[in-house]
Motif scaffolding. Structure first.
Motif, PDB file in Angstrom:
ATOM      1  N   LEU A  49      -4.618   5.830  -3.166  1.00 15.84           N
ATOM      2  CA  LEU A  49      -4.244   6.804  -4.190  1.00 15.84           C
ATOM      3  C   LEU A  49      -3.901   8.144  -3.536  1.00 15.84           C
ATOM      4  CD1 LEU A  49      -6.828   6.214  -7.069  1.00 15.84           C
ATOM      5  CD2 LEU A  49      -4.358   6.216  -7.305  1.00 15.84           C
ATOM      6  N   LEU A  50      -4.807   8.590  -2.659  1.00 18.17           N
ATOM      7  CA  LEU A  50      -4.605   9.885  -2.006  1.00 18.17           C
ATOM      8  C   LEU A  50      -3.353   9.871  -1.140  1.00 18.17           C
ATOM      9  CD1 LEU A  50      -8.262  10.847  -1.019  1.00 18.17           C
ATOM     10  CD2 LEU A  50      -6.845  11.815  -2.839  1.00 18.17           C
ATOM     11  N   PHE A  51      -3.188   8.781  -0.383  1.00 15.30           N
ATOM     12  CA  PHE A  51      -2.047   8.677   0.516  1.00 15.30           C
ATOM     13  C   PHE A  51      -0.731   8.851  -0.242  1.00 15.30           C
ATOM     14  CE2 PHE A  51       1.246   5.921   2.420  1.00 15.30           C
ATOM     15  CZ  PHE A  51       1.376   6.540   3.657  1.00 15.30           C
ATOM     16  N   TRP A  52      -0.591   8.100  -1.338  1.00 13.46           N
ATOM     17  CA  TRP A  52       0.680   8.155  -2.061  1.00 13.46           C
ATOM     18  C   TRP A  52       0.842   9.453  -2.844  1.00 13.46           C
ATOM     19  CZ3 TRP A  52       4.448   5.356  -0.440  1.00 13.46           C
ATOM     20  CH2 TRP A  52       4.180   4.123   0.183  1.00 13.46           C
ATOM     21  N   ILE A  53      -0.282  10.047  -3.268  1.00 13.69           N
ATOM     22  CA  ILE A  53      -0.179  11.348  -3.938  1.00 13.69           C
ATOM     23  C   ILE A  53       0.335  12.385  -2.936  1.00 13.69           C
ATOM     24  CG2 ILE A  53      -1.521  13.247  -4.966  1.00 13.69           C
ATOM     25  CD1 ILE A  53      -3.211  11.058  -6.371  1.00 13.69           C
ATOM     26  N   VAL A  54      -0.197  12.325  -1.714  1.00 15.77           N
ATOM     27  CA  VAL A  54       0.253  13.258  -0.672  1.00 15.77           C
ATOM     28  C   VAL A  54       1.735  13.030  -0.365  1.00 15.77           C
ATOM     29  CG1 VAL A  54       0.012  13.875   1.775  1.00 15.77           C
ATOM     30  CG2 VAL A  54      -2.016  13.623   0.352  1.00 15.77           C
ATOM     31  N   LEU A 130       2.814  -1.697  -4.588  1.00 15.74           N
ATOM     32  CA  LEU A 130       4.158  -2.240  -4.788  1.00 15.74           C
ATOM     33  C   LEU A 130       5.045  -1.201  -5.467  1.00 15.74           C
ATOM     34  CD1 LEU A 130       5.394  -4.974  -4.150  1.00 15.74           C
ATOM     35  CD2 LEU A 130       4.973  -5.664  -6.496  1.00 15.74           C
ATOM     36  N   TYR A 131       4.512  -0.573  -6.496  1.00 12.70           N
ATOM     37  CA  TYR A 131       5.259   0.463  -7.222  1.00 12.70           C
ATOM     38  C   TYR A 131       5.697   1.569  -6.259  1.00 12.70           C
ATOM     39  CZ  TYR A 131       5.597   4.930  -9.672  1.00 12.70           C
ATOM     40  OH  TYR A 131       5.986   6.172 -10.075  1.00 12.70           O
ATOM     41  N   ASN A 132       4.766   2.032  -5.438  1.00 10.33           N
ATOM     42  CA  ASN A 132       5.068   3.118  -4.513  1.00 10.33           C
ATOM     43  C   ASN A 132       6.081   2.717  -3.455  1.00 10.33           C
ATOM     44  OD1 ASN A 132       3.613   5.668  -5.055  1.00 10.33           O
ATOM     45  ND2 ASN A 132       1.909   4.244  -5.218  1.00 10.33           N
ATOM     46  N   LEU A 133       5.967   1.473  -2.995  1.00  6.09           N
ATOM     47  CA  LEU A 133       6.917   1.010  -1.978  1.00  6.09           C
ATOM     48  C   LEU A 133       8.325   0.914  -2.560  1.00  6.09           C
ATOM     49  CD1 LEU A 133       4.902  -1.700  -0.014  1.00  6.09           C
ATOM     50  CD2 LEU A 133       5.689   0.514   0.821  1.00  6.09           C
ATOM     51  N   ILE A 134       8.397   0.395  -3.782  1.00  7.65           N
ATOM     52  CA  ILE A 134       9.716   0.282  -4.414  1.00  7.65           C
ATOM     53  C   ILE A 134      10.306   1.675  -4.628  1.00  7.65           C
ATOM     54  CG2 ILE A 134      10.906  -0.401  -6.558  1.00  7.65           C
ATOM     55  CD1 ILE A 134       8.973  -2.820  -6.634  1.00  7.65           C
ATOM     56  N   MET A 135       9.464   2.602  -5.103  1.00  9.73           N
ATOM     57  CA  MET A 135       9.928   3.977  -5.315  1.00  9.73           C
ATOM     58  C   MET A 135      10.365   4.606  -3.990  1.00  9.73           C
ATOM     59  SD  MET A 135       9.929   4.438  -8.457  1.00  9.73           S
ATOM     60  CE  MET A 135      10.126   6.159  -8.829  1.00  9.73           C
ATOM     61  N   ALA A 136       9.583   4.336  -2.935  1.00  6.12           N
ATOM     62  CA  ALA A 136       9.929   4.887  -1.622  1.00  6.12           C
ATOM     63  C   ALA A 136      11.284   4.338  -1.175  1.00  6.12           C
ATOM     64  CB  ALA A 136       8.847   4.543  -0.602  1.00  6.12           C
ATOM     65  N   GLY A 137      11.489   3.051  -1.405  1.00  7.63           N
ATOM     66  CA  GLY A 137      12.755   2.403  -1.053  1.00  7.63           C
ATOM     67  C   GLY A 137      13.921   3.048  -1.775  1.00  7.63           C
ATOM     68  N   PHE A 138      13.771   3.197  -3.096  1.00  6.13           N
ATOM     69  CA  PHE A 138      14.828   3.816  -3.898  1.00  6.13           C
ATOM     70  C   PHE A 138      15.101   5.242  -3.441  1.00  6.13           C
ATOM     71  CE2 PHE A 138      14.343   0.606  -7.402  1.00  6.13           C
ATOM     72  CZ  PHE A 138      15.661   0.196  -7.361  1.00  6.13           C
ATOM     73  N   SER A 139      14.005   5.988  -3.217  1.00 10.88           N
ATOM     74  CA  SER A 139      14.161   7.393  -2.823  1.00 10.88           C
ATOM     75  C   SER A 139      14.946   7.496  -1.517  1.00 10.88           C
ATOM     76  CB  SER A 139      12.807   8.071  -2.621  1.00 10.88           C
ATOM     77  OG  SER A 139      12.034   7.886  -3.753  1.00 10.88           O
ATOM     78  N   LEU A 140      14.617   6.609  -0.581  1.00 11.38           N
ATOM     79  CA  LEU A 140      15.318   6.648   0.708  1.00 11.38           C
ATOM     80  C   LEU A 140      16.800   6.346   0.526  1.00 11.38           C
ATOM     81  CD1 LEU A 140      12.778   4.919   3.123  1.00 11.38           C
ATOM     82  CD2 LEU A 140      13.641   7.254   3.293  1.00 11.38           C
ATOM     83  N   ILE A 141      17.090   5.317  -0.276  1.00 13.97           N
ATOM     84  CA  ILE A 141      18.503   4.938  -0.474  1.00 13.97           C
ATOM     85  C   ILE A 141      19.255   6.069  -1.185  1.00 13.97           C
ATOM     86  CG2 ILE A 141      20.019   3.328  -1.728  1.00 13.97           C
ATOM     87  CD1 ILE A 141      17.886   1.145  -1.070  1.00 13.97           C
ATOM     88  N   ILE A 142      18.624   6.617  -2.244  1.00 11.95           N
ATOM     89  CA  ILE A 142      19.269   7.715  -2.967  1.00 11.95           C
ATOM     90  C   ILE A 142      19.432   8.927  -2.051  1.00 11.95           C
ATOM     91  CG2 ILE A 142      18.953   9.379  -4.875  1.00 11.95           C
ATOM     92  CD1 ILE A 142      17.657   7.028  -6.436  1.00 11.95           C
TER      93      ILE A 142
END
Lengths: 211, 164
Positions: A49-54, A130-142
């Motif tokens: 939780l903390l990791f992804w919030i950061v 999984l949610y965070n990884l998918i979001m990270a993926g999208f963010s990187l592509i965008i």
């Protein structure tokens, strides 16, 4: 069965040959720390939780200049605020789900119910990751897309490329991002796999009995 | 939790500590591991104690918490034995000389049971503790019929191992 009856007789002997724990020893044990898998799971989930919030908060902690750049990328302020509210809302939802899920784990339930509660908690953490990884993926592509479009320094570097080369570069970037995310996902699977190996095996054994 | 509660708990645990020892004997294979598991079960019992209502017998409640800790919550240290396949055990026992004296028979029985899988051990444990199938099924969360069927299968397996 005679053998088991023989064993039962021996099993129920008065002291069973055990070294009895004294009152003082038992008192001391009450104040030691538990090393149960639920506790480990709890620490891992808090760390995640903390990791992804950061990670999600990094854009807000960076320099003003970077924030300005971000604002130009997301020129639609409404969209930017909306996305921020949504991402924090989702984090809060996960915190709530995890909290209620941990509370439902009770050592006084039946073995099967206890295992199910733990596996449910693990599933919530899994979806969070999984949610965070998918979001990270999208963010990187965008991020890459906007860098190409709006950042002259980046687009200048690629301006000499032909159409075919540009497509290949895009594919390479997408493959790179996907592999990066898969590696992290695989790493998570290993951590949980090791932690819950025995629990999964026992749960499957109990489920097998129901057929 | 207050001092009085702590005192009551320790008195009950001290009286019934054999239950915890027996679970530890089934799920571990040396004294260090035995003590480790004993420690963890004690903590889990203590944490769950506020939820213990006097309407159930303390010993019955202990069976559940102790087994749940051994099967599910306890993170095995490297010192504890890993569960092996039953077939592998059968081979090992067959190759040993089978002496018909009671002591030797007990030793062989303990050895065989010690290497059952975690769930089978729990069934055998409750059976040895003279629990009826209703209680066994409630403790494990399976149906009474399935508990009975599984117990019969374990008995047959043990018979085959002991009388090859």
């Amino acid at each position: 069965m005679d053998e088991l009856e023989l064993l039962k007789k021996d099993w129920n002997k008065e002291n069973g040959g055990f070294t009895k724990k004294t009152t003082a020893e038992l008192y001391a044990m009450l104040h030691k720390k538990s090393s149960s898998i639920v506790k480990t799971l709890f620490y891992i989930s808090v760390a995640e939780l903390l990791f992804w919030i950061v990670i999600n908060s990094i854009p807000y902690m960076t320099s003003e200049e970077y924030q300005k750049k971000l604002n130009t990328i997301y020129d639609n302020e409404f969209l930017f605020t909306g996305l921020t509210v949504l991402s924090y809302g989702i984090i809060l939802l996960f915190i709530y789900l995890l909290f209620t899920s941990y509370r439902s784990i009770s050592v006084t339930d039946s073995a099967k119910k206890l295992m199910e509660s733990i596996l449910k908690t693990r599933k919530i953490i899994k979806y969070y990751v999984l949610y965070n990884l998918i979001m990270a993926g999208f963010s990187l592509i965008i991020g890459f897309y906007f860098a190409f479009k709006h950042n002259p320094a980046v687009s200048g570097k690629f301006s000499h490329l032909g159409n075919m080369e540009l497509i290949v570069t895009t594919i390479v970037i997408i493959v790179f991002i996907t592999v990066f995310i898969l590696v992290i996902w695989f790493f998570y699977r290993i951590i949980y796999g090791l932690l819950l190996k025995r629990l999964n095996r026992n749960y499957n054994e109990l489920k097998k009995l129901e057929f | 939790m207050n001092k009085e509660q702590e005192h009551n708990f320790i008195a009950l645990l001290e009286k019934h500590q054999n239950i915890v020892h027996k679970v530890c004997r089934l799920y571990t294979n040396n004294q260090d591991a035995h003590n480790d598991l004993f420690q963890e079960i004690t903590i889990q019992l203590w944490k769950a104690f506020p939820k213990f209502r006097g309407d159930a017998k303390f010993s019955t409640w202990m069976y559940r918490v102790s087994l749940n800790t051994a099967i599910t919550l306890y993170r095995k240290s490297k010192r504890t034995i890993s569960t092996q396949d039953f077939n592998g055990v059968a081979f090992k026992i067959k190759t040993e000389q089978y002496d018909d004296t009671e002591e030797q028979q007990l030793k062989t029985l303990y050895k065989a049971i010690h290497q059952l899988n975690d769930i089978e051990k729990a069934l055998v444990f409750l059976y040895l503790e003279d629990k009826d199938y209703r209680e066994i099924s409630e403790t494990l969360g399976i149906s009474e019929v399935n508990a009975r069927v599984k117990m019969n299968r374990i008995k047959t397996k043990l018979k085959t191992i002991l009388n090859p």
